[in-house]
Design an enzyme around this catalytic site. Structure first.
Site, PDB file in Angstrom:
ATOM      1  N   HIS A 257      38.271  61.703  30.208  1.00  0.00           N
ATOM      2  CA  HIS A 257      37.141  61.065  30.886  1.00  0.00           C
ATOM      3  C   HIS A 257      37.619  60.438  32.177  1.00  0.00           C
ATOM      4  O   HIS A 257      38.746  59.939  32.234  1.00  0.00           O
ATOM      5  CB  HIS A 257      36.524  59.974  29.988  1.00  0.00           C
ATOM      6  N   GLU A 315      31.195  63.670  24.113  1.00  0.00           N
ATOM      7  CA  GLU A 315      30.652  64.989  23.795  1.00  0.00           C
ATOM      8  C   GLU A 315      31.091  65.531  22.442  1.00  0.00           C
ATOM      9  O   GLU A 315      30.395  66.316  21.827  1.00  0.00           O
ATOM     10  CB  GLU A 315      31.051  65.998  24.886  1.00  0.00           C
TER      11      GLU A 315
HETATM   12  C1  COA Z   1      35.837  64.775  31.955  1.00  0.00           C
HETATM   13  C2  COA Z   1      36.841  65.265  32.982  1.00  0.00           C
HETATM   14  C3  COA Z   1      36.172  66.171  33.987  1.00  0.00           C
HETATM   15  C4  COA Z   1      37.449  64.063  33.718  1.00  0.00           C
HETATM   16  O1  COA Z   1      38.378  64.562  34.575  1.00  0.00           O
HETATM   17  P1  COA Z   1      39.047  63.853  35.808  1.00  0.00           P
HETATM   18  O2  COA Z   1      38.936  62.392  35.799  1.00  0.00           O
HETATM   19  O3  COA Z   1      38.568  64.539  37.018  1.00  0.00           O
HETATM   20  O4  COA Z   1      40.539  64.167  35.466  1.00  0.00           O
HETATM   21  P2  COA Z   1      41.368  65.297  36.107  1.00  0.00           P
HETATM   22  O5  COA Z   1      40.576  66.543  36.198  1.00  0.00           O
HETATM   23  O6  COA Z   1      41.967  64.722  37.344  1.00  0.00           O
HETATM   24  O7  COA Z   1      42.480  65.521  35.009  1.00  0.00           O
HETATM   25  C5  COA Z   1      43.722  64.844  34.962  1.00  0.00           C
HETATM   26  C6  COA Z   1      44.733  65.724  34.244  1.00  0.00           C
HETATM   27  O8  COA Z   1      44.384  65.807  32.867  1.00  0.00           O
HETATM   28  C7  COA Z   1      44.091  67.160  32.523  1.00  0.00           C
HETATM   29  N1  COA Z   1      42.903  67.143  31.663  1.00  0.00           N
HETATM   30  C8  COA Z   1      41.796  66.362  31.786  1.00  0.00           C
HETATM   31  N2  COA Z   1      40.946  66.607  30.791  1.00  0.00           N
HETATM   32  C9  COA Z   1      41.509  67.569  30.026  1.00  0.00           C
HETATM   33  C10 COA Z   1      41.097  68.234  28.863  1.00  0.00           C
HETATM   34  N3  COA Z   1      39.933  67.975  28.286  1.00  0.00           N
HETATM   35  N4  COA Z   1      41.918  69.159  28.329  1.00  0.00           N
HETATM   36  C11 COA Z   1      43.109  69.437  28.904  1.00  0.00           C
HETATM   37  N5  COA Z   1      43.548  68.831  30.014  1.00  0.00           N
HETATM   38  C12 COA Z   1      42.756  67.906  30.570  1.00  0.00           C
HETATM   39  C13 COA Z   1      43.828  67.884  33.837  1.00  0.00           C
HETATM   40  O9  COA Z   1      44.130  69.247  33.718  1.00  0.00           O
HETATM   41  C14 COA Z   1      44.767  67.162  34.766  1.00  0.00           C
HETATM   42  O10 COA Z   1      46.063  67.629  34.514  1.00  0.00           O
HETATM   43  P3  COA Z   1      47.071  67.860  35.743  1.00  0.00           P
HETATM   44  O11 COA Z   1      47.147  66.557  36.452  1.00  0.00           O
HETATM   45  O12 COA Z   1      48.326  68.290  35.063  1.00  0.00           O
HETATM   46  O13 COA Z   1      46.446  68.938  36.589  1.00  0.00           O
HETATM   47  C15 COA Z   1      37.982  66.037  32.257  1.00  0.00           C
HETATM   48  O14 COA Z   1      38.657  65.204  31.375  1.00  0.00           O
HETATM   49  C16 COA Z   1      37.480  67.293  31.540  1.00  0.00           C
HETATM   50  O15 COA Z   1      37.365  68.351  32.170  1.00  0.00           O
HETATM   51  N6  COA Z   1      37.217  67.203  30.203  1.00  0.00           N
HETATM   52  C17 COA Z   1      36.703  68.329  29.469  1.00  0.00           C
HETATM   53  C18 COA Z   1      35.205  68.472  29.689  1.00  0.00           C
HETATM   54  C19 COA Z   1      34.428  67.389  28.986  1.00  0.00           C
HETATM   55  O16 COA Z   1      34.679  67.054  27.837  1.00  0.00           O
HETATM   56  N7  COA Z   1      33.430  66.859  29.714  1.00  0.00           N
HETATM   57  C20 COA Z   1      32.547  65.823  29.211  1.00  0.00           C
HETATM   58  C21 COA Z   1      32.854  64.527  29.868  1.00  0.00           C
HETATM   59  S1  COA Z   1      31.969  63.181  29.141  1.00  0.00           S
END
Ligand code: COA
Length: 372
Positions: A257, A315
């Site tokens: 998140h 989720e």
């Molecule tokens: C929710 C979300 C978009 C937040 O992401 P964010 O704050 O933008 O975090 P980032 O995309 O910068 O991710 C940071 C790191 O963690 C990793 N990461 C984040 N969520 C992950 C997940 N669910 N599974 C695997 N790796 C994940 C990213 O690949 C990144 O790794 P890196 O730095 O080695 O490239 C992200 O956690 C995600 O895509 N989750 C899965 C989708 C989901 O459940 N969405 C509902 C949200 S309520």
């Protein structure tokens, strides 16, 4: 005025509004909605009480609640043009979330002159009607007329299935709708605020917000999260399955998140609600499987993404709870919108009262010396 010239990708950490809707503390995993801790209000309030709280900053007294319930119930039927549009869209078999976005855009019909309060009530009242009517049309069935005697949540389940839901099912759905009703300045709420900040209307705002919510990084994750649990199938398969996903660079849906660096408090509330529902009339084996998938996923995320604090988000248990309520995965994101729309509208009211045009700046990184 201070000038911030530093570029923050994703606007991370940028404060863009003041709100009394909800406060999210991602460091300690705390969510306050309308002054109440999530754990305090989610399992107690009805969906109508939650909408009233978000819009008026207090709970209604019994007479106000009865009146509000009645007004929402009367506004549930869709304008004929919306219904016939949904009939045509169903022929194209577009996903439910797209049909909701298309239907949402028509909700201004006949309400051009309506007071903002009346318009907001009509929007909240009609979101479930759009989703349920479209869902049945998609399946070649006639939509079920709303039952004005039932509450907001019970009527949604009734319009989907044609059966009056049990008290446990209604409570499960209300807990879900309350839990997702508002969540700080998330992407769809920000979208809604940006739209009304231009002086545009609330129907435009909630239509844009549905578009933002649709994406898998926001509200589109619960379907894939549940598919993952089903694909895993048994607790002993969780580790090899999840390892393979992480090895190939895939994200695990339902984890991570932007704001929460500990377990999302909504996962806690929805996990407990799912457990109650499954214990009452469901499949406890599925609940146990989901728990073990969650444990394995969290520990593998710590191994593969050390220091990222990737924890269970809203989720994951949304998927389990809504599945327990008999909802198909394609209804998960639209049902999220049914809950969140009350919050979007509360933010619209706030933005319209105090807001300033939202207009950030960009840093130009293109060429400057081209000639024609
Ligand atoms: C929710 C979300 C978009 C937040 O992401 P964010 O704050 O933008 O975090 P980032 O995309 O910068 O991710 C940071 C790191 O963690 C990793 N990461 C984040 N969520 C992950 C997940 N669910 N599974 C695997 N790796 C994940 C990213 O690949 C990144 O790794 P890196 O730095 O080695 O490239 C992200 O956690 C995600 O895509 N989750 C899965 C989708 C989901 O459940 N969405 C509902 C949200 S309520």
């Amino acid at each position: 005025m201070t000038t911030i010239s530093e570029y923050r990708p994703g606007l991370e950490g940028v404060v863009a509004a003041e709100t009394r809707m909800s406060r999210v503390n991602g460091q300690i995993g705390e969510l306050i909605i309308g002054g109440y801790a999530l754990e305090e209000i989610a399992t107690k309030a009805t969906a109508e009480e939650m909408a009233f709280l978000l819009w008026h900053d207090r709970l209604p007294n019994p007479a106000e609640l009865a009146e509000f319930r009645q007004r929402l119930a009367e506004k549930r039927p869709l304008p004929p043009a919306t219904l016939s549009l949904l009939e045509s869209v169903a022929q194209e078999k577009v996903p439910v979330m797209d049909a909701l976005r298309i239907g949402a855009g028509t909700l201004s019909l006949g309400l051009d002159e309506a007071e903002p309060q009346d318009l907001a009530e009509a929007i909240v009242a009609r979101f479930p009607t759009i989703v349920a009517a479209y869902w049945r049309l998609l399946d070649g069935q006639q939509p079920i007329k709303p039952d004005l005697e039932l509450g907001h949540a019970a009527n949604y389940l009734y319009m989907l299935t044609g059966e009056r839901p049990s008290a446990a099912q209604v409570r499960g759905l209300e807990t879900y709708l309350n839990t997702v009703s508002d969540h700080g300045l998330n992407a769809s709420t920000f979208t809604a605020r940006v739209i009304v900040s231009t002086g545009s209307d609330m129907v435009s705002a909630i239509t844009g917000a549905v578009g933002a919510l649709k994406g898998p990084l926001h509200g589109g994750a619960p379907g894939p999260a549940l598919d993952m649990v089903f694909e895993i199938g048994s607790a002993d398969r969780a580790e090899p399955y999840l390892r393979e996903k992480l090895e190939s660079g895939e994200r695990l849906m339902g984890f991570g998140h932007r704001v929460y660096k500990v377990r999302d408090p909504r996962a806690e509330v929805l996990g407990a609600a799912a457990e109650r529902l499954f214990a009452a009339d469901g499949d406890m084996a599925l609940y146990e499987l989901a728990k073990s998938v969650e444990e394995t996923a969290v520990s593998l995320l710590a191994e593969y993404k050390p220091g990222r604090n990737l924890q269970t988000n809203v989720e994951f248990y949304t998927a389990l709870l809504l599945h327990g309520l008999g909802l198909d995965t394609s209804l998960f994101s639209p049902t999220f919108a049914v809950g969140r729309v009350a919050g979007w509208l509360g933010h619209c009211f706030e933005q319209m009262e105090n807001g300033r045009l939202i207009r950030p700046t960009s840093i130009y990184i293109g060429e400057t010396d081209r000639t024609w």
